[in-house]
Design an enzyme around this catalytic site. Sequence first.
Site, PDB file in Angstrom:
ATOM      1  N   LYS A  34       0.843  -1.207   0.000  1.00  0.00           N
ATOM      2  CA  LYS A  34       0.000   0.000   0.000  1.00  0.00           C
ATOM      3  C   LYS A  34       0.877   1.255   0.000  1.00  0.00           C
ATOM      4  O   LYS A  34       2.071   1.185   0.295  1.00  0.00           O
ATOM      5  CB  LYS A  34      -0.913  -0.020   1.223  1.00  0.00           C
ATOM      6  CG  LYS A  34      -0.176  -0.010   2.556  1.00  0.00           C
ATOM      7  CD  LYS A  34      -1.103  -0.403   3.705  1.00  0.00           C
ATOM      8  CE  LYS A  34      -0.373  -0.369   5.033  1.00  0.00           C
ATOM      9  NZ  LYS A  34      -1.168  -0.970   6.106  1.00  0.00           N
ATOM     10  N   TYR A 250      17.069  29.849   8.583  1.00  0.00           N
ATOM     11  CA  TYR A 250      15.857  30.584   8.947  1.00  0.00           C
ATOM     12  C   TYR A 250      15.693  30.710  10.449  1.00  0.00           C
ATOM     13  O   TYR A 250      16.023  29.785  11.204  1.00  0.00           O
ATOM     14  CB  TYR A 250      14.626  29.857   8.393  1.00  0.00           C
ATOM     15  CG  TYR A 250      14.413  30.052   6.909  1.00  0.00           C
ATOM     16  CD1 TYR A 250      14.156  31.319   6.384  1.00  0.00           C
ATOM     17  CD2 TYR A 250      14.454  28.969   6.047  1.00  0.00           C
ATOM     18  CE1 TYR A 250      13.944  31.484   5.018  1.00  0.00           C
ATOM     19  CE2 TYR A 250      14.241  29.133   4.692  1.00  0.00           C
ATOM     20  CZ  TYR A 250      13.981  30.397   4.181  1.00  0.00           C
ATOM     21  OH  TYR A 250      13.774  30.555   2.844  1.00  0.00           O
TER      22      TYR A 250
HETATM   23  C1  LIG Z   1      -0.424  -2.060   6.642  1.00  0.00           C
HETATM   24  C2  LIG Z   1      -0.976  -3.336   7.062  1.00  0.00           C
HETATM   25  C3  LIG Z   1      -0.140  -4.434   7.323  1.00  0.00           C
HETATM   26  C4  LIG Z   1       1.363  -4.347   7.313  1.00  0.00           C
HETATM   27  O1  LIG Z   1       1.794  -3.838   8.549  1.00  0.00           O
HETATM   28  P1  LIG Z   1       3.348  -3.668   8.877  1.00  0.00           P
HETATM   29  O2  LIG Z   1       3.363  -3.174  10.259  1.00  0.00           O
HETATM   30  O3  LIG Z   1       3.856  -2.649   7.912  1.00  0.00           O
HETATM   31  O4  LIG Z   1       3.977  -4.981   8.682  1.00  0.00           O
HETATM   32  C5  LIG Z   1      -0.738  -5.644   7.626  1.00  0.00           C
HETATM   33  N1  LIG Z   1      -2.078  -5.760   7.701  1.00  0.00           N
HETATM   34  C6  LIG Z   1      -2.902  -4.713   7.473  1.00  0.00           C
HETATM   35  C7  LIG Z   1      -4.368  -4.911   7.574  1.00  0.00           C
HETATM   36  C8  LIG Z   1      -2.383  -3.476   7.162  1.00  0.00           C
HETATM   37  O5  LIG Z   1      -3.213  -2.446   6.949  1.00  0.00           O
END
Ligand SMILES: *Cc1c(COP(=O)(O)O)cnc(C)c1O
Length: 355
Positions: A34, A250
Amino acid sequence: MPRPTKIIIDLKAMRKNLEIARGSANAKVIAVVKANAYGHGLDRVLPVVEQADALALLEIDRAIELRQAGFVKPIILLEGFFDPNEISIFSRKNLTAVIHHKDQVDMLVSANLEKPIGIFLKMNSGMNRLGFSIEDFDKMYQTLLISKNVNSIVAMTHFADADGEKGIEWQLKRFKAAKTAALRNVETSMGNSATILKYPEAVGDWSRPGIMLYGAAPFPAAGQSLFPVMSLISEIISTQIVDKGQTIGYGCDYICEKKMLVGIVACGYGDGYPRNVISGTPVMIGKFKAPIVGRISMDLLAVDLSNLPRLDQKTVVTMWGDGLPVESIAKAAKTISYDLLCRVSNRVPARVLSL
Ligand SMILES: *Cc1c(COP(=O)(O)O)cnc(C)c1O
């Protein structure tokens, strides 16, 4: 020469992380990609993640692109579909939907599909974000089991504190209790990266590694075994000799306590480097650490070179990556590695170290 700021994406490192995920738990691996593969670029990391047993993301456009690119393994959409019109795409493109809400069940059961779809039915076992209560879970399962629009069901839940003190046992107990009521024969999917590394026996049939694939540790002790995939690098494009009492950048709030040699690095918050780190946060210059001085600008940051040997102007400056874990910079920025990785800006080009 273009601006020297870039990310390096090391696919060999990523492949090792995938192998660690695969080796840690006895499960099929769903690589979580994702948010454009946690900011690494889904296209770039595809040669590695296509070796997993399935992919998971939330963006249907990207799922369709994966199918168009010829990816045939399961693709799980972690928030499922959002409106009835989307369901036919799931059917045509053979996408798997996480079903976490009653509205989705209604939409799915009443849809008119060419082919049934696979689903992951999500239980809220204590995260209190998405999913059915333990009581409703069973009812939804029974409804979906007899729907002509569903061809496979995996029972799924998500742990709230796998990396922390509360652990997973309390949620696992609830999940299993519900499962024995109706789901004796379905596969399960429970574990994210922290679970895979800490409670490998509790991931279920399908593990869901995300952050660990990118080489960032889901909890501090996990760091040593993983291989950082992304390095954010740049170069020093100017130096200044700044007298004692003068200020840098800055706001004029960094005051030099001595005469200093300051290097100006072409990387700032416009590239995704966090603006809220304090002076003293390190970068790597070659193999040396040098502290940031003054505020981070949009395009630049300043480092104190006074204690470093004379360096070649083209020496690579690493903001995070090999030798400087992104987790440590995230901590300095009061956030988590996930956040920094996802925030790398579109203007930063990538160089991929291929397999
Ligand atoms: C993002 C996500 C994961 C992966 O989690 P990590 O902590 O990055 O390993 C797994 N399951 C679901 C439902 C997620 O949304």
